[in-house]
Design a protein around this motif. Structure first.
Motif, PDB file in Angstrom:
ATOM      1  N   PRO A 227      32.703  19.799  38.809  1.00 47.05           N
ATOM      2  CA  PRO A 227      34.091  20.245  38.922  1.00 47.05           C
ATOM      3  C   PRO A 227      34.262  21.752  39.075  1.00 47.05           C
ATOM      4  O   PRO A 227      35.304  22.215  39.529  1.00 47.05           O
ATOM      5  N   SER A 228      33.263  22.540  38.690  1.00 43.80           N
ATOM      6  CA  SER A 228      33.417  23.992  38.716  1.00 43.80           C
ATOM      7  C   SER A 228      33.162  24.547  40.114  1.00 43.80           C
ATOM      8  O   SER A 228      32.626  23.866  40.994  1.00 43.80           O
ATOM      9  N   ASN A 229      33.519  25.838  40.298  1.00 42.50           N
ATOM     10  CA  ASN A 229      33.313  26.456  41.616  1.00 42.50           C
ATOM     11  C   ASN A 229      31.856  26.813  41.888  1.00 42.50           C
ATOM     12  O   ASN A 229      31.542  27.387  42.934  1.00 42.50           O
ATOM     13  N   LEU A 230      30.950  26.441  40.986  1.00 39.99           N
ATOM     14  CA  LEU A 230      29.521  26.557  41.288  1.00 39.99           C
ATOM     15  C   LEU A 230      29.181  25.727  42.516  1.00 39.99           C
ATOM     16  O   LEU A 230      28.299  26.101  43.311  1.00 39.99           O
TER      17      LEU A 230
ATOM     18  N   ASN B 204      40.046  29.409  51.875  1.00 42.74           N
ATOM     19  CA  ASN B 204      41.419  29.274  51.378  1.00 42.74           C
ATOM     20  C   ASN B 204      41.431  28.132  50.363  1.00 42.74           C
ATOM     21  O   ASN B 204      40.381  27.565  50.046  1.00 42.74           O
ATOM     22  N   ASP B 205      42.585  27.789  49.868  1.00 41.30           N
ATOM     23  CA  ASP B 205      42.723  26.681  48.929  1.00 41.30           C
ATOM     24  C   ASP B 205      43.994  25.926  49.261  1.00 41.30           C
ATOM     25  O   ASP B 205      45.038  26.536  49.525  1.00 41.30           O
TER      26      ASP B 205
ATOM     27  N   LEU C 267      48.879  37.317  46.008  1.00 46.47           N
ATOM     28  CA  LEU C 267      49.516  36.001  45.982  1.00 46.47           C
ATOM     29  C   LEU C 267      49.586  35.435  44.569  1.00 46.47           C
ATOM     30  O   LEU C 267      50.538  34.726  44.223  1.00 46.47           O
ATOM     31  N   LYS C 268      48.580  35.734  43.757  1.00 46.33           N
ATOM     32  CA  LYS C 268      48.595  35.254  42.372  1.00 46.33           C
ATOM     33  C   LYS C 268      49.831  35.767  41.648  1.00 46.33           C
ATOM     34  O   LYS C 268      50.467  35.031  40.874  1.00 46.33           O
ATOM     35  N   GLU C 269      50.199  37.020  41.900  1.00 47.46           N
ATOM     36  CA  GLU C 269      51.380  37.597  41.262  1.00 47.46           C
ATOM     37  C   GLU C 269      52.672  37.163  41.965  1.00 47.46           C
ATOM     38  O   GLU C 269      53.666  36.834  41.316  1.00 47.46           O
ATOM     39  N   LYS C 270      52.644  37.160  43.277  1.00 45.77           N
ATOM     40  CA  LYS C 270      53.836  36.837  44.062  1.00 45.77           C
ATOM     41  C   LYS C 270      54.271  35.387  43.849  1.00 45.77           C
ATOM     42  O   LYS C 270      55.478  35.083  43.803  1.00 45.77           O
ATOM     43  N   LEU C 271      53.297  34.486  43.731  1.00 40.59           N
ATOM     44  CA  LEU C 271      53.599  33.053  43.659  1.00 40.59           C
ATOM     45  C   LEU C 271      53.598  32.529  42.228  1.00 40.59           C
ATOM     46  O   LEU C 271      53.431  31.324  41.998  1.00 40.59           O
TER      47      LEU C 271
ATOM     48  N   VAL D 296      43.595  28.991  40.087  1.00 40.92           N
ATOM     49  CA  VAL D 296      43.261  28.704  41.485  1.00 40.92           C
ATOM     50  C   VAL D 296      42.880  29.996  42.203  1.00 40.92           C
ATOM     51  O   VAL D 296      41.843  30.076  42.876  1.00 40.92           O
ATOM     52  N   ALA D 297      43.718  31.013  42.057  1.00 37.79           N
ATOM     53  CA  ALA D 297      43.428  32.315  42.672  1.00 37.79           C
ATOM     54  C   ALA D 297      42.176  32.930  42.072  1.00 37.79           C
ATOM     55  O   ALA D 297      41.334  33.487  42.790  1.00 37.79           O
ATOM     56  N   GLU D 298      42.038  32.833  40.757  1.00 37.73           N
ATOM     57  CA  GLU D 298      40.862  33.408  40.091  1.00 37.73           C
ATOM     58  C   GLU D 298      39.582  32.714  40.545  1.00 37.73           C
ATOM     59  O   GLU D 298      38.530  33.349  40.677  1.00 37.73           O
ATOM     60  N   GLY D 299      39.664  31.405  40.787  1.00 34.41           N
ATOM     61  CA  GLY D 299      38.500  30.677  41.283  1.00 34.41           C
ATOM     62  C   GLY D 299      38.062  31.169  42.653  1.00 34.41           C
ATOM     63  O   GLY D 299      36.862  31.358  42.908  1.00 34.41           O
ATOM     64  N   LEU D 300      39.030  31.397  43.548  1.00 39.00           N
ATOM     65  CA  LEU D 300      38.708  31.929  44.874  1.00 39.00           C
ATOM     66  C   LEU D 300      38.079  33.310  44.769  1.00 39.00           C
ATOM     67  O   LEU D 300      37.116  33.637  45.483  1.00 39.00           O
ATOM     68  N   GLU D 301      38.633  34.150  43.894  1.00 40.70           N
ATOM     69  CA  GLU D 301      38.089  35.494  43.702  1.00 40.70           C
ATOM     70  C   GLU D 301      36.630  35.422  43.235  1.00 40.70           C
ATOM     71  O   GLU D 301      35.773  36.177  43.708  1.00 40.70           O
ATOM     72  N   THR D 302      36.351  34.487  42.321  1.00 43.45           N
ATOM     73  CA  THR D 302      34.986  34.322  41.806  1.00 43.45           C
ATOM     74  C   THR D 302      34.036  33.869  42.903  1.00 43.45           C
ATOM     75  O   THR D 302      32.913  34.372  43.023  1.00 43.45           O
ATOM     76  N   ILE D 303      34.475  32.897  43.704  1.00 46.73           N
ATOM     77  CA  ILE D 303      33.621  32.382  44.786  1.00 46.73           C
ATOM     78  C   ILE D 303      33.257  33.505  45.755  1.00 46.73           C
ATOM     79  O   ILE D 303      32.079  33.710  46.089  1.00 46.73           O
TER      80      ILE D 303
END
Length: 424
Positions: free
Chosen positions: A146-149, A175-176, A246-250, A258-265
């Motif tokens: 389940p993780s972004n690994l 994207n997500d 987008l994390k702040e705007k949305l 969700v945004a943090e996961g993309l940043e990590t990837i």
């Protein structure tokens, strides 16, 4: 009756040069992905028609090559609907068969399971450059993670493979689906309209923002909603800062993780990648498959002018077979397009065996042929690729052809050299 020279429409005959490249790339795929812990599996090319029409394949379900029932099951006289005639079809991708495979064998497989598949698929599509109705797909999938690994490993494995094939400076766009939905919801689109909005957004790279704006308004969406939506795309950047924006705007529409996961990837891949490529956040990336539930990604290459691979997370598909959702994420390279680019660039296989040829003069006695075949046997034992052939009348043309095929050492075998003593 003479055979027609033209191949089946949309199918592709392959000459020896192409097959040599294809075999090499397939072996490189298997060798590279195995170093990342993926295990090869195989599924049948024919699937039950109900599985293929499970509403998971998007537009591809309209492109299925369907198979008539066989024997006593096929009754043309009593058939009233297509289901009375058809019970199977050729697979249109490898993801749906993998989901069925995992549902049937989950108890026999490790968790998470890292699957490698290489096989042909079929779509009744319009043929174009690098795209045929029968084509090879090469997929890697991680099931049960389940993780972004999972996303990180899939991107690293795929990019490492492309690097080994001498591809440089390509881009992996990411994207997500949750970001797509959050942007649409924030702008004022109703949830039931998301699919139509995303279909139009997916044309951004072809028709531009102006074209997307026009189509959305023509579809009946309010001007202020469309303007708010397109303003988001103008303000966001294609990097980590864009995701943070987008994390702040949305806020309220998008879960922060969700945004943090993309940043990590993105940051993890950039720090640990082996190949020379760039990660790019692309909020316009949609990917057409309806089964994607989270992260989505594509490989873009300037020399091809489009995508040469893609994938994403599909956490709901396996549950369609088992009744229990299983985390799943996969990445598929566009094998046919990769091979096309290698052929057009004149790619030479780096580990290719040196080729030698023995040309036998007409009239060579059997003892001489035996000696030549023995020499060829010795050369093969040393690791050479050896061709033994009769000498043609136009010897120069024959040698030129051999040179084009990579034969660097051509020996002409004359009767006077190989005939037994006293028989010259």
């Amino acid at each position: 009756m003479a055979l027609k020279k033209k191949p089946v429409t949309g199918m592709n005959d392959m000459l020896p040069r192409e097959m040599e490249i294809r075999d090499y790339v397939i072996q490189m795929i298997k060798d590279t992905y195995r170093t990342f812990g993926f295990s090869a599996i195989e599924t049948p090319c024919v699937e039950h028609i109900e599985n293929l029409l499970s509403k998971q394949g998007g537009e591809n379900e309209q492109l299925i090559f369907k198979i008539l029932k066989r024997g006593a099951k096929l009754n043309l006289e009593t058939a009233k609907t297509e289901s009375d005639l058809v019970d199977g079809g050729l697979r249109y991708d490898l993801t749906l068969p993998l989901s069925r495979y995992y549902a049937n064998h989950a108890n026999e497989l490790p968790s998470p399971f890292k699957a490698l598949q290489v096989g042909n698929v079929w779509r009744a599509d319009r043929p174009q450059r690098g795209r045929y109705r029968q084509f090879m797909q090469c997929d890697i999938d991680i099931l049960g993670e389940p993780s972004n690994l999972a996303e990180i490993e899939l991107i690293l494995a795929t990019s490492t493979l492309l690097g080994k094939l001498d591809f440089r400076h390509f881009t992996i766009r990411i994207n997500d689906r949750q970001i797509l939905k959050a942007m649409a919801g924030y702008s004022g689109f109703a949830k039931e309209s998301f699919d139509e909005v995303f279909i139009i957004l997916d044309k951004m790279d072809k028709i531009g923002p102006e074209g997307v704006e026009m189509e959305l308004k023509e579809a009946g969406y309010k001007e202020n909603v469309v303007d708010t939506y397109l303003t988001l795309f103008k303000e966001v950047t294609n990097d980590l800062e864009g995701i943070h924006y987008l994390k702040e705007k949305l806020a309220g529409y998008l879960e922060p993780e969700v945004a943090e996961g993309l940043e990590t990837i993105i940051s993890t891949v950039e720090e640990t990648k082996e190949a020379d490529f760039a990660m790019c956040f692309d909020p316009t990336l949609v990917r057409g498959m309806s089964y994607y539930t989270g992260t989505i990604f594509e490989i873009s290459m300037d020399e091809f002018g489009g995508s040469v691979g893609g994938g994403g997370r599909y956490d709901k598909m396996i549950g369609k077979f088992t009744g229990q959702d299983t985390p799943a994420c996969g990445f598929s390279i566009g094998f046919e397009r990769i091979v096309l680019l290698l052929l057009e660039s004149g790619y030479q296989i780096p580990t290719k065996k040196e080729k030698k040829a023995y040309l036998i003069e007409k009239g060579m006695p059997s003892e001489g042929v035996t000696r030549i075949l023995a020499l060829a046997k010795e050369e093969r034992a040393k690791g050479y690729q050896v061709l033994v052939s009769n000498m043609k009348k136009n010897k120069k043309f024959q040698k030129d052809q051999l040179a084009q095929d990579g034969y660097t050492d051509v020996k002409e075998c004359f009767v006077r050299e190989f005939a037994p003593q006293g028989e010259e």
